[in-house]
Every structure is written in C-alpha cells, then in structure tokens.
Design a protein around this motif. Structure first.
Motif, PDB file in Angstrom:
ATOM      1  N   GLY A 297       0.755  -1.205  -0.173  1.00  0.00           N
ATOM      2  CA  GLY A 297      -0.008  -0.027   0.001  1.00  0.00           C
ATOM      3  C   GLY A 297       1.032   1.390  -0.196  1.00  0.00           C
ATOM      4  N   ALA A 298       2.196   1.130   0.426  1.00  0.00           N
ATOM      5  CA  ALA A 298       2.903   2.465   0.705  1.00  0.00           C
ATOM      6  C   ALA A 298       4.174   2.354  -0.050  1.00  0.00           C
ATOM      7  CB  ALA A 298       3.074   2.776   2.017  1.00  0.00           C
ATOM      8  N   GLY A 299       4.172   1.514  -1.225  1.00  0.00           N
ATOM      9  CA  GLY A 299       5.365   1.329  -2.124  1.00  0.00           C
ATOM     10  C   GLY A 299       5.131   0.496  -3.076  1.00  0.00           C
ATOM     11  N   THR A 300       6.036   0.134  -3.703  1.00  0.00           N
ATOM     12  CA  THR A 300       5.751  -0.777  -5.209  1.00  0.00           C
ATOM     13  C   THR A 300       6.886  -1.947  -5.079  1.00  0.00           C
ATOM     14  OG1 THR A 300       5.430   1.246  -6.512  1.00  0.00           O
ATOM     15  CG2 THR A 300       6.233  -0.512  -7.429  1.00  0.00           C
ATOM     16  N   ALA A 301       6.554  -3.085  -5.448  1.00  0.00           N
ATOM     17  CA  ALA A 301       7.550  -3.999  -5.546  1.00  0.00           C
ATOM     18  C   ALA A 301       7.369  -5.203  -6.790  1.00  0.00           C
ATOM     19  CB  ALA A 301       7.309  -4.832  -4.300  1.00  0.00           C
ATOM     20  N   LEU A 302       8.354  -5.945  -7.147  1.00  0.00           N
ATOM     21  CA  LEU A 302       8.020  -6.976  -7.937  1.00  0.00           C
ATOM     22  C   LEU A 302       8.113  -8.200  -7.568  1.00  0.00           C
ATOM     23  CD1 LEU A 302      10.985  -5.549 -10.817  1.00  0.00           C
ATOM     24  CD2 LEU A 302       8.309  -4.984 -10.758  1.00  0.00           C
ATOM     25  N   ARG A 303       7.118  -8.981  -7.935  1.00  0.00           N
ATOM     26  CA  ARG A 303       6.909 -10.375  -7.152  1.00  0.00           C
ATOM     27  C   ARG A 303       7.831 -11.327  -7.826  1.00  0.00           C
ATOM     28  NH1 ARG A 303       0.911 -11.689  -7.589  1.00  0.00           N
ATOM     29  NH2 ARG A 303       0.981 -10.225  -6.077  1.00  0.00           N
ATOM     30  N   VAL A 304       8.180 -12.118  -7.051  1.00  0.00           N
ATOM     31  CA  VAL A 304       9.449 -13.240  -7.684  1.00  0.00           C
ATOM     32  C   VAL A 304       8.675 -14.381  -7.571  1.00  0.00           C
ATOM     33  CG1 VAL A 304      11.507 -14.356  -7.077  1.00  0.00           C
ATOM     34  CG2 VAL A 304      11.592 -11.842  -6.805  1.00  0.00           C
ATOM     35  N   HIS A 305       8.742 -15.413  -8.581  1.00  0.00           N
ATOM     36  CA  HIS A 305       8.212 -16.637  -8.869  1.00  0.00           C
ATOM     37  C   HIS A 305       9.251 -17.604  -8.841  1.00  0.00           C
ATOM     38  CE1 HIS A 305       3.885 -15.447  -9.048  1.00  0.00           C
ATOM     39  NE2 HIS A 305       4.554 -14.287  -9.839  1.00  0.00           N
ATOM     40  N   SER A 306       9.568 -18.511  -7.803  1.00  0.00           N
ATOM     41  CA  SER A 306      10.727 -19.418  -8.009  1.00  0.00           C
ATOM     42  C   SER A 306      10.538 -20.660  -7.051  1.00  0.00           C
ATOM     43  CB  SER A 306      11.941 -18.769  -7.656  1.00  0.00           C
ATOM     44  OG  SER A 306      13.090 -19.701  -7.622  1.00  0.00           O
ATOM     45  N   GLU A 307      10.106 -21.911  -7.791  1.00  0.00           N
ATOM     46  CA  GLU A 307       9.921 -23.011  -6.877  1.00  0.00           C
ATOM     47  C   GLU A 307      11.198 -23.139  -5.979  1.00  0.00           C
ATOM     48  OE1 GLU A 307       8.316 -26.350  -8.838  1.00  0.00           O
ATOM     49  OE2 GLU A 307       7.049 -25.224 -10.075  1.00  0.00           O
ATOM     50  N   GLU A 308      12.334 -22.904  -6.735  1.00  0.00           N
ATOM     51  CA  GLU A 308      13.572 -23.445  -5.892  1.00  0.00           C
ATOM     52  C   GLU A 308      13.773 -22.614  -4.557  1.00  0.00           C
ATOM     53  OE1 GLU A 308      13.382 -22.666  -9.198  1.00  0.00           O
ATOM     54  OE2 GLU A 308      14.363 -24.418 -10.293  1.00  0.00           O
ATOM     55  N   LEU A 309      13.744 -21.316  -4.869  1.00  0.00           N
ATOM     56  CA  LEU A 309      13.622 -20.387  -3.803  1.00  0.00           C
ATOM     57  C   LEU A 309      12.615 -20.573  -2.768  1.00  0.00           C
ATOM     58  CD1 LEU A 309      15.135 -17.914  -2.785  1.00  0.00           C
ATOM     59  CD2 LEU A 309      13.516 -16.539  -3.883  1.00  0.00           C
ATOM     60  N   GLU A 310      11.359 -20.975  -3.156  1.00  0.00           N
ATOM     61  CA  GLU A 310      10.426 -21.392  -2.149  1.00  0.00           C
ATOM     62  C   GLU A 310      11.005 -22.689  -1.367  1.00  0.00           C
ATOM     63  OE1 GLU A 310       6.574 -20.717  -2.405  1.00  0.00           O
ATOM     64  OE2 GLU A 310       6.768 -19.237  -3.680  1.00  0.00           O
ATOM     65  N   ASP A 311      11.448 -23.520  -1.910  1.00  0.00           N
ATOM     66  CA  ASP A 311      11.925 -24.682  -1.197  1.00  0.00           C
ATOM     67  C   ASP A 311      12.984 -24.325  -0.248  1.00  0.00           C
ATOM     68  OD1 ASP A 311      10.396 -26.431  -2.896  1.00  0.00           O
ATOM     69  OD2 ASP A 311      11.840 -27.114  -4.049  1.00  0.00           O
ATOM     70  N   ILE A 312      13.839 -23.487  -0.460  1.00  0.00           N
ATOM     71  CA  ILE A 312      14.822 -23.009   0.420  1.00  0.00           C
ATOM     72  C   ILE A 312      14.167 -22.117   1.445  1.00  0.00           C
ATOM     73  CG2 ILE A 312      16.675 -21.080   0.498  1.00  0.00           C
ATOM     74  CD1 ILE A 312      17.727 -21.885  -2.142  1.00  0.00           C
ATOM     75  N   ARG A 313      13.340 -21.184   1.357  1.00  0.00           N
ATOM     76  CA  ARG A 313      12.429 -20.479   2.361  1.00  0.00           C
ATOM     77  C   ARG A 313      11.865 -21.583   3.259  1.00  0.00           C
ATOM     78  NH1 ARG A 313       8.037 -19.177   5.467  1.00  0.00           N
ATOM     79  NH2 ARG A 313       8.460 -17.025   5.908  1.00  0.00           N
ATOM     80  N   TYR A 314      11.210 -22.799   2.752  1.00  0.00           N
ATOM     81  CA  TYR A 314      10.484 -23.474   3.574  1.00  0.00           C
ATOM     82  C   TYR A 314      11.570 -24.319   4.539  1.00  0.00           C
ATOM     83  CZ  TYR A 314       7.867 -27.644   4.946  1.00  0.00           C
ATOM     84  OH  TYR A 314       7.494 -28.944   5.677  1.00  0.00           O
ATOM     85  N   ASP A 315      12.510 -24.916   3.699  1.00  0.00           N
ATOM     86  CA  ASP A 315      13.516 -25.356   4.822  1.00  0.00           C
ATOM     87  C   ASP A 315      14.247 -24.695   5.890  1.00  0.00           C
ATOM     88  OD1 ASP A 315      13.292 -27.718   3.073  1.00  0.00           O
ATOM     89  OD2 ASP A 315      15.089 -27.416   2.103  1.00  0.00           O
ATOM     90  N   MET A 316      14.610 -23.275   5.506  1.00  0.00           N
ATOM     91  CA  MET A 316      14.969 -22.513   6.503  1.00  0.00           C
ATOM     92  C   MET A 316      13.935 -22.109   7.596  1.00  0.00           C
ATOM     93  SD  MET A 316      17.347 -19.865   4.364  1.00  0.00           S
ATOM     94  CE  MET A 316      17.500 -18.840   6.053  1.00  0.00           C
TER      95      MET A 316
END
Length: 93
Positions: A2-21
C-alpha cells in the motif's frame, strides 16, 4: 504494498529454500517471518499511495518479466532500527 512498489518473484527453488529454513528455525521466527511468504524485490517503500500508484502505472506500461539469478543468501540481525550483517552464503555455480 500500500505504501510502495515491488516486483513479485516466482521461483519454486527459492520457495523450497525458504521452506527448509523456516522449518529449521521453527519456534524462533517472528510472527511476520512465520506468516505467509511473498517473495518480492522492493522498488519503492514508505511513500504516499498516490506516488506508489504513479510508479506502478509507469511500470505496467514498460516492464517485461525476465529470469532472475540469485547468487546466494545473506543473514542479518535486526538491532531495533539498523540491521547488522552477519554472513553471506554464496551458492556454488
């Protein structure tokens, strides 16, 4: 954002790393870090909604998605305002 701008990132590999962490740190994460994960690249933060909307409109007219290479991860410690770098972990290429 709501108070800014961002680009969404789509990556199954990155999702896997985040899940493990998140699993490894279960019980130690803040509510924000334990909640839903929405990977993104912040372009603009903490601006008036009108200013954010203007930039988003400009980006919609010209932005082309493209592949993203992630070279590693960095760990940081929050000190109540500033952040302190702890370590950088570079992926083998």
């Amino acid at each position: 954002m709501g108070a800014g701008t961002a680009l969404r990132v789509h990556s199954e590999e990155l999702e896997d790393i985040r899940y493990d962490m998140a699993e490894a740190f279960r019980g130690l994460l803040t509510p924000q870090d334990a909640g839903p994960w929405r990977p993104h690249i912040t372009i603009q933060n903490k601006v008036e909604p009108r200013e954010a909307g203007k930039l988003q409109q400009q980006l919609r007219a010209t932005f082309q998605p493209r592949p993203l290479a992630i070279r590693g991860l960095a760990s940081w410690r929050y000190l109540g305002g500033p952040w302190e770098p702890i370590r950088t972990h570079v992926f083998r290429g």
